[in-house]
Design an enzyme around this catalytic site. Structure first.
Site, PDB file in Angstrom:
ATOM      1  N   TYR A 146     -43.798   1.227 -32.491  1.00  9.83           N
ATOM      2  CA  TYR A 146     -44.569   2.271 -31.683  1.00  9.83           C
ATOM      3  C   TYR A 146     -43.451   2.847 -30.768  1.00  9.83           C
ATOM      4  CZ  TYR A 146     -48.377  -1.195 -33.133  1.00  9.83           C
ATOM      5  OH  TYR A 146     -49.198  -1.644 -33.818  1.00  9.83           O
ATOM      6  N   HIS A 147     -42.247   3.323 -31.321  1.00  8.90           N
ATOM      7  CA  HIS A 147     -41.297   3.929 -30.668  1.00  8.90           C
ATOM      8  C   HIS A 147     -40.777   5.333 -31.298  1.00  8.90           C
ATOM      9  CE1 HIS A 147     -39.801  -0.394 -29.267  1.00  8.90           C
ATOM     10  NE2 HIS A 147     -40.948   0.068 -28.557  1.00  8.90           N
ATOM     11  N   PRO A 148     -41.829   6.219 -31.527  1.00  6.99           N
ATOM     12  CA  PRO A 148     -41.498   7.469 -32.280  1.00  6.99           C
ATOM     13  C   PRO A 148     -40.832   8.202 -31.232  1.00  6.99           C
ATOM     14  CG  PRO A 148     -43.912   7.251 -31.684  1.00  6.99           C
ATOM     15  CD  PRO A 148     -43.220   6.035 -31.393  1.00  6.99           C
TER      16      PRO A 148
END
Length: 547
Positions: free
Chosen positions: A468-470
């Protein structure tokens, strides 16, 4: 309604900018946020972190397009649809990134964003709870809005993980956010007095107490651009559409997913793509929506010989007790995210700096709370930090309410597979050390039978998940760089009075979780927006293994 500055998005960077732009009292600030309230135990209790990111009330509910290299799975891409943005639904892990991450930013055109330039902003934004931890003021801040602390590490498994790392021949570090990132050590969290210390708690609420800062609950439809200059934002507010006017500037801080989407809906992006959807081109910027990056990770799970894991609390009665203790006293297991030990390692001696991150958790369970191992177990979350794969954000249609197409192109290079296999084998080696012999019963997943490259590749295809690190979809660079979207002062190239400041401007993803770098971007961008001289560069020299 009008204001000097309009900020679109009350997330990590947006909240920081609301605080700093309104700080001197000279300018009016209006923050547009579509999401709802962050009040309530599902968000504020650290141990409840798996709930908000899986609730449509708080999450936009984005999914990737089918990923060809991951068995065509569509991966969840949570983004906060709530006050505080993703800082209100994330895992509260606090990682600045490595010094060389930012030196790379400078090298590729983000002038003034080298580590020496950003370290003063990391220090300005934090109050580091250093009680019992030591800490060097050269590296850490002591009076910023964002409180950073560490979990109690009472479970012996947290210490076994660090000891096993040392036994495997890796470095130790007392503070991965200080001089030395590389090594095994305690993990830090944005928790204060037992509560999630989101960007909303740290920055937005204090800002809204000022008369010159207001919050508007509305959906940003497009940026109004007149004669090449951003003059306002058209919003959907209930059943009506209205325009909010910006006297000075519009600042987009809507996330690496929604920021490029909003630019394209406003006529800023790849001209052919915009014309395809009937959108008039204001500025042909091919880089809008490109350069999408993320971290993938795997859970390497072990069954435990001893009943000392969090599994003993994985029942309704124990959860109720933990919840009550937190509700009334803000203490106990509910007051930590349970990620209390970590590591940043080089997967190969030839690497210049760490390229693998670990989170350790004394339970075998997924982020969504599903597929919990039956019985006691523990796990290491592990993944490579600098994948060469790149994806994109594109419009599905000109309808502003439609979700964009999200294509990460995960695992699209051979290097991705080499790196992930190494991660699995490194983790197995760590769990095989003497420190874990009293605890490891057997390997739950991948499972001891999976040993060959082909076996591990099959496991990766089926089980790799987003961390969850876009980021990276409105890349920062020099104005003459055709792939750049914003210049080093966060100004959108080709449009006056418009900036983007959030994780979308990262030229390349940083080592670790992205909340801290995103807040730093908001802090530093604020000085650029106000025309203030940036904070003086630091002369601190980070530890590198070559030294």
């Amino acid at each position: 309604m009008n204001a000097d500055y309009i900020i679109i998005g009350a997330g990590s960077a947006g909240c920081a900018m609301a605080y700093r732009l309104s700080e001197n009292g000279k300018h009016s600030v209006l923050v547009i946020e579509f999401g709802g309230s962050d009040v309530g135990p599902f968000i504020q209790m650290p141990a409840a972190l798996s709930y908000p990111m899986n609730m449509p009330l708080y999450d936009w509910g984005f999914q990737s397009e089918p990923e060809p290299q991951l068995n065509n799975r569509r991966l969840a891409t949570p983004r906060g649809k709530v006050i505080g943005g993703s800082s209100s639904i994330n895992g509260m892990v606090y990682v600045r990134g490595h010094a060389l991450d930012y030196d790379h930013w400078q090298d590729v055109g983000a002038d003034g964003w080298a580590y020496k330039n950003v370290l003063p902003y990391f220090k300005r934004m934090e109050t580091w709870n250093s009680a019992g931890h030591g800490g060097d003021p050269m590296w850490r801040g002591t009076d910023g809005p964002l409180h950073v602390t560490r979990g109690p590490r009472k479970n012996p498994l947290f210490h076994a993980f660090v000891e096993a790392g040392q036994q495997s021949g890796y470095e130790l570090t007392d503070d991965y956010n200080g001089e030395k990132q590389e090594g095994f050590g305690p993990m830090e969290q944005t928790v204060y007095k037992g509560r999630r210390w989101s960007a909303a708690n740290a920055y937005l609420r204090p800002a809204l107490k000022r008369e010159n800062c207001r919050l508007v609950r509305a959906f940003a439809k497009r940026i109004v651009i007149e004669n090449g200059r951003a003059t306002g934002v058209e919003v959907i507010n209930g059943s009506k559409t209205e325009v909010l006017h910006a006297n000075r500037e519009v600042i987009v801080a809507a996330s690496s997913i929604n920021s490029p989407k909003l630019l394209m809906l406003s006529g800023i992006g790849p001209a052919a793509h915009l014309k395809q959807h009937g959108i008039d081109v204001v500025a042909d910027r091919p880089g809008v929506g490109q350069n999408l990056q993320d971290h993938l990770e795997l859970y390497i799970q072990m069954a435990s010989k001893q009943p000392i894991t969090l599994y003993k609390h994985w029942n309704l009665f124990s959860k109720a007790v933990i919840g009550a203790q937190w509700l009334f006293f803000k203490k106990g297991l509910g007051a930590s995210n349970q990620f209390e030990s970590a590591a940043f390692l080089r997967s190969d001696p030839s690497k210049t700096y760490p390229d693998v991150q670990y989170h350790f958790l004394p339970m075998a369970v997924r982020y969504d709370g599903k597929a919990a191992a039956e019985g006691h177990g523990f796990q290491a979350h592990v993944g490579p930090m600098r994948s060469p794969s790149r994806g994109s954000i594109q419009l599905q249609s000109a309808d502003p309410l439609a979700a964009p197409e999200i294509r990460f192109n995960y695992m699209s290079t051979e290097q991705d597979w080499v790196d992930f296999r190494r991660c699995i084998r490194m983790t197995r080696e760590i769990f095989a050390q003497d420190a874990f012999k009293p605890y490891v019963k057997s390997e739950i997943q991948p499972g001891a039978a999976l040993q060959s490259d082909e076996d591990l590749d099959g496991f990766i295809r089926e089980h790799a998940e987003s961390a969850y690190h876009p980021c990276g979809t409105c890349k920062m660079g020099r104005a003459d760089d055709k792939t750049a979207v914003v210049d080093p002062e966060c100004r959108v190239i080709g449009v006056d009075g418009l900036r983007v400041a959030d994780s979308s401007i990262f030229p390349r993803i940083t080592n670790g979780n992205l909340n801290a770098p995103s807040i730093m971007v908001g802090e530093k961008a604020s000085d650029h927006i106000l025309g203030q001289t940036p904070l003086p560069p630091s002369n601190a020299k980070p530890w590198l293994h070559t030294s």
